[in-house]
Each structure stands twice: as structure tokens, then as C-alpha cells.
Scaffold this motif. Structure first.
Motif, mmCIF file in Angstrom:
data_model
loop_
_atom_site.group_PDB
_atom_site.id
_atom_site.type_symbol
_atom_site.label_atom_id
_atom_site.label_comp_id
_atom_site.label_asym_id
_atom_site.label_seq_id
_atom_site.Cartn_x
_atom_site.Cartn_y
_atom_site.Cartn_z
ATOM 1 N N ILE A 178 4.064 -4.349 -2.110
ATOM 2 C CA ILE A 178 2.992 -3.424 -2.528
ATOM 3 C C ILE A 178 2.896 -3.467 -4.055
ATOM 4 O O ILE A 178 3.894 -3.260 -4.753
ATOM 5 N N SER A 179 1.713 -3.739 -4.549
ATOM 6 C CA SER A 179 1.530 -3.838 -6.000
ATOM 7 C C SER A 179 1.346 -2.464 -6.635
ATOM 8 O O SER A 179 1.001 -1.481 -5.962
ATOM 9 N N ILE B 101 14.388 -2.557 -4.580
ATOM 10 C CA ILE B 101 13.238 -2.287 -5.454
ATOM 11 C C ILE B 101 12.369 -3.534 -5.576
ATOM 12 O O ILE B 101 11.138 -3.476 -5.479
ATOM 13 N N SER B 102 13.010 -4.684 -5.770
ATOM 14 C CA SER B 102 12.285 -5.943 -5.899
ATOM 15 C C SER B 102 11.514 -6.260 -4.615
ATOM 16 O O SER B 102 10.382 -6.754 -4.656
ATOM 17 N N ASN B 103 12.108 -5.960 -3.489
ATOM 18 C CA ASN B 103 11.480 -6.206 -2.188
ATOM 19 C C ASN B 103 10.223 -5.351 -2.020
ATOM 20 O O ASN B 103 9.183 -5.829 -1.556
ATOM 21 N N GLU C 299 9.225 3.607 4.265
ATOM 22 C CA GLU C 299 8.892 2.550 5.211
ATOM 23 C C GLU C 299 7.603 1.896 4.740
ATOM 24 O O GLU C 299 6.583 2.566 4.568
ATOM 25 N N ILE C 300 7.644 0.595 4.529
ATOM 26 C CA ILE C 300 6.527 -0.130 3.923
ATOM 27 C C ILE C 300 5.215 0.081 4.675
ATOM 28 O O ILE C 300 4.179 0.392 4.066
ATOM 29 N N GLN C 301 5.247 -0.063 5.979
ATOM 30 C CA GLN C 301 4.007 0.042 6.755
ATOM 31 C C GLN C 301 3.412 1.446 6.682
ATOM 32 O O GLN C 301 2.199 1.616 6.559
ATOM 33 N N ASN C 302 4.291 2.460 6.759
ATOM 34 C CA ASN C 302 3.808 3.846 6.648
ATOM 35 C C ASN C 302 3.201 4.105 5.267
ATOM 36 O O ASN C 302 2.171 4.775 5.149
#
Length: 460
Positions: free
Chosen positions: A356-357, A349-351, A314-317
Motif C-alpha cells: 500500500i503506497s 513495515i517494509s512489507n 490486515e492488508i485486505q481490510n
């Protein structure tokens, strides 16, 4: 201070082998060697030229112990600067013991740890930093550590320090001379040239001091902690990096209860990977101890690999976890790795990459992305100086002396700029010269030498 007695020791590792080398050094080395050696051509070792090899037998009265080759080195053209003999015999432990006992009976004594190298230093064959490089060379277990030790043993570090010390000494002598003419108020040392010299010395010292950060990790290996929640694939990643089944892997969360460590050489640089227990809230006492050790290992590590499971990402976590680690350990390199990416589509993966870099995507189970991870780890090590064969400091004693020398140089510089009297300048200059000299051994004492050479192996 230079010992006059003759010493003997096994120069090759103890135990049985194809051959063994027994080294004898000292005033009576050749005489003692001749007393136990019978040449097949009836040669007298005391009459032979230096740097020659002779075939014969070691004999105890009428008893023949072994057929050997004796290498003869006459002082001062030897490693120790003394007469030296090296006996190459068969590697039986019995033969080794018999020959050494026979030589001891002829008046030699057993060498102390590092005593051959100590004698080389005392006889002016090498300086103290070169002597310490001998121990580093023996201990080197990767290409980079070997290269640094070789560079130091050739005198690269010593010559750089000696040159600075000589230039400072020349100015110091002029400053001291001014003290003899204090009443006439004359200056023999050009203050503008002196400040230029101090600026140059300060710059070199800072460069050498900064190099210690690189040199220390190259010498001792770079500790890398693999951290993350349970069952994200930390142990699988360790196994993939090492290319062996080093850690137990299972689908059960919390399998790793303790830290597991192993070393890997990547492009000549040593890395010490630490597989840690998964971080989570638990009532299991043993697992809790493992998690406590995880945080201890993070403190010790220079690089932290934060491993995440692609299936539960999860991106935010993830952003929160990365920020939390960076705030908690601001001086450490934090590298975020997404594992089990064989479960993700190219679009997913691209998303993730767009949000996040510097993410690295791997599949530890399938061993994909491992090479990219290794390349990233290498990029964190500044090996530019190593490639350019510049001096890199790896010795803690040298580092400490350089820091003290820099402190004194800065005092001298401040004093010169504020027109401090020559007698006060001379005190700080003497201190700086002392710290320079302590590195190469121009200033030394028995306690220092004892501490350095106690870490050597016997026979070296």
C-alpha cells in the motif's frame, strides 16, 4: 455621507493594563483635547504641529485625573483623514472611564464599531478591501493569515482589481461613444484588442477565484478529522500533535464519546484537529451519538486521517477501508496512518509499504513519526502563491463579486465574438464594472458598509 461630529473610544483592549490609549477623531478633536489637557510646558494643542507628542495631565476643572502623553495628528495626514488625538494614559479601568466620560461631556460621542476605519474609507485614506483587511489583520492568529492580511492592506489586491477596472472602463467609454453614432455604423473600440483584454481579465479573475480555496483555509484553519476504530490511538495522536494531554486516553475501547477539537500552527498554517469517537457497531446510546458526530465531522473536514492499529493490521481490510472512504468522500484528502509501529519489525513495515503506497508509520505514544505527519499535512496546502507574495482572496464577499464579474466578462466576450450590438455589450460591461467597483468600494451603499464595519471592534 462623511460625518462631521467627533467620536471617542478606547483603542486598546478593555480591562486593566500598563497603559491604555483613548482615540478621538473629528472636526473638534483637537479643541476637545485641549479643553481637558494641561501641558507641563503650557502648550496649546491647537497651535502645535501634526505628528507631535506632548506630556501633561488630563484635568477635570481643578481635579487632576492622570498624567498622560497626547499624540497629535492633523487631517488629512492621519489614519481617519480627520484631526485625531490619541491619549496614552495609565491602564486603570477607572482612569479610562473618567477620561472618556470627560471627553463625552465636552461634546464628543462614543464611536460605533469600526467607525475610525469607516471614516478612513469615507475620507479616501483606504479603499473598502483595505478596510476589510484591517479586521483580518486584527483577527489573524497565524503567520500565513497575517501575511495575506498585510498584503491586502498594502493594496495589492485593490491595485490589481483597479487596474483591470480602469482598462475595462476605457474600452467601455469607447463602446458607449459608438452608441452616439449608431446611425453612422462606426466602431471606436478595436474589437480584436478588446477580446485580448477580455481574455486577460478572464485569466486574472480565474486565478483570483481559484486562490480563494487556499485563502479560505489559511484564514479559518484547515479542519482535520482523526478517524478509525476504537482504541487505535486517536486521542493519543491528538495529544502527540498538540504536545499536551488534551484528550483522555485509556485502554478501554470507546473512551471518546464526543468530538474533541484543538488548533495547532504548523509552519505558519493553522490546522484544526478533531478527535472523533471510534467507529464500530454498538448498542451504547451515548457512544452511538458520538459515532454519528464522527461522520458529521468527516463531512466538515478537508483532510481525514485514517488511523489503524499496527498490531491488528490486515492488508485486505485496510485496502477495503481506504477505498470505502475514498468512494464516500472523493473530494477529501485521505491520509492513512499506521499507529503503534514500535510493535512492528522493519521487515513487516517494509512489507506493508510494498503493498500500500503513501502509508505513514508512527508511534503516537512514543511520538515518533509525528514530524513526518506534519510535513505531509503541510504538503497538502498550496502555499506557492503565498511564498511568492501573490494576491490570495480570503474574503467571501470579494469571492462572490469576482464570480459575478467573471460571469459578466464571459457574456461580454461571447457577445463580442458573435458581433453583438454595442448597446447590448454596454449593459454587460456596466455590470462587470459594478462588481469590480463593489470590491474596492467605488460602488457601495449604507447597508453594505453597515454589515462590514459591524464586525469590527470598537476603537478601530
Amino acid at each position: 455621507m462623511i460625518p462631521q461630529d467627533t467620536i471617542v473610544a478606547l483603542a486598546t483592549p478593555s480591562g486593566a493594563g500598563a497603559i491604555a490609549i483613548i482615540r478621538i477623531s473629528g472636526n473638534n478633536a483637537i479643541v476637545i483635547g485641549q479643553s481637558v489637557f494641561k501641558s507641563i510646558h503650557n502648550k496649546d494643542l491647537t497651535q502645535q504641529k501634526s505628528h507631535t507628542i506632548h506630556l501633561g495631565h488630563i484635568v477635570d476643572k481643578a481635579r487632576e485625573i492622570d498624567q498622560v502623553l497626547v499624540s497629535l495628528f492633523k487631517g488629512p495626514n492621519s489614519y481617519t483623514g480627520e484631526d485625531t488625538i490619541e491619549i496614552s494614559c495609565h491602564g486603570s479601568t477607572y482612569i479610562q472611564q473618567q477620561i472618556i466620560q470627560l471627553i463625552l461631556q465636552q461634546g464628543a460621542r462614543t464611536a460605533e464599531p469600526g467607525e475610525f476605519t469607516l471614516r478612513a474609507f469615507l475620507n479616501g485614506k483606504i479603499d473598502l478591501s483595505q478596510a476589510e483587511a484591517v479586521a483580518d489583520l486584527i483577527a489573524s492568529d497565524n503567520e500565513a493569515a497575517h501575511q495575506i492580511a498585510m498584503q491586502q492592506m498594502r493594496g495589492g489586491f485593490s491595485s490589481e482589481i483597479a487596474k483591470l477596472r480602469e482598462e475595462l472602463l476605457n474600452f467601455a467609454s469607447l463602446i458607449e461613444l459608438e452608441l452616439d453614432f449608431a446611425e453612422e455604423d462606426v466602431e471606436f473600440a478595436d474589437r480584436s484588442q478588446f477580446i485580448e483584454l477580455l481574455d486577460r481579465i478572464e485569466m486574472v479573475l480565474k486565478r483570483l477565484i481559484d486562490s480563494f480555496a487556499v485563502g479560505n483555509v489559511i484564514k479559518n484553519g484547515i479542519p482535520v478529522a482523526i478517524v478509525g476504530e476504537p482504541n487505535v490511538g486517536k486521542s493519543t495522536l491528538l495529544n502527540a500533535l498538540l504536545n499536551e494531554e488534551r484528550a483522555i486516553v485509556s485502554d478501554i475501547a470507546g473512551t471518546t464519546r464526543d468530538t474533541i477539537e484543538d488548533e495547532l500552527i504548523i509552519n505558519g498554517i493553522g490546522f484544526r484537529f478533531i478527535d472523533t469517537a471510534g467507529i464500530r457497531d454498538t448498542v451504547d446510546v451515548v457512544e452511538s451519538i458520538g459515532i454519528k458526530k464522527t461522520f458529521e465531522k468527516i463531512e466538515q473536514a478537508q483532510v481525514v486521517l485514517l488511523l489503524q492499529n499496527a498490531e491488528e493490521l490486515e492488508i485486505q481490510n485496510l485496502k477495503f477501508e481506504i477505498e470505502k472512504l475514498k468512494n464516500q468522500y472523493p473530494l477529501k484528502v485521505i491520509l492513512t496512518i499506521i499507529n503503534k509501529t514500535d510493535k512492528l519489525s522493519d521487515f513487516e513495515i517494509s512489507n506493508f509499504k510494498s503493498q500500500i503506497s503513501n502509508l505513514i508509520f508512527i508511534s503516537a505514544k512514543n511520538k515518533t513519526g509525528i514530524d513526518e505527519l506534519k510535513e505531509k499535512l503541510i504538503s497538502f496546502v498550496n502555499t506557492g502563491a503565498l511564498r511568492n507574495n501573490e494576491t490570495i482572496v480570503t474574503n467571501t464577499r470579494h469571492y462572490d463579486s469576482l464570480l459575478k464579474a467573471l460571469e459578466e466578462i464571459q457574456k461580454v466576450k461571447e457577445g463580442t465574438e458573435s458581433n453583438l450590438s454595442s448597446d447590448l455589450l454596454a449593459i454587460d460591461i456596466r455590470e462587470a464594472l459594478y462588481h469590480f467597483g463593489s470590491i474596492t468600494g467605488e460602488v457601495t451603499n449604507d447597508e453594505l458598509l453597515g454589515n462590514i464595519f459591524a464586525n469590527f471592534c470598537i476603537g478601530k
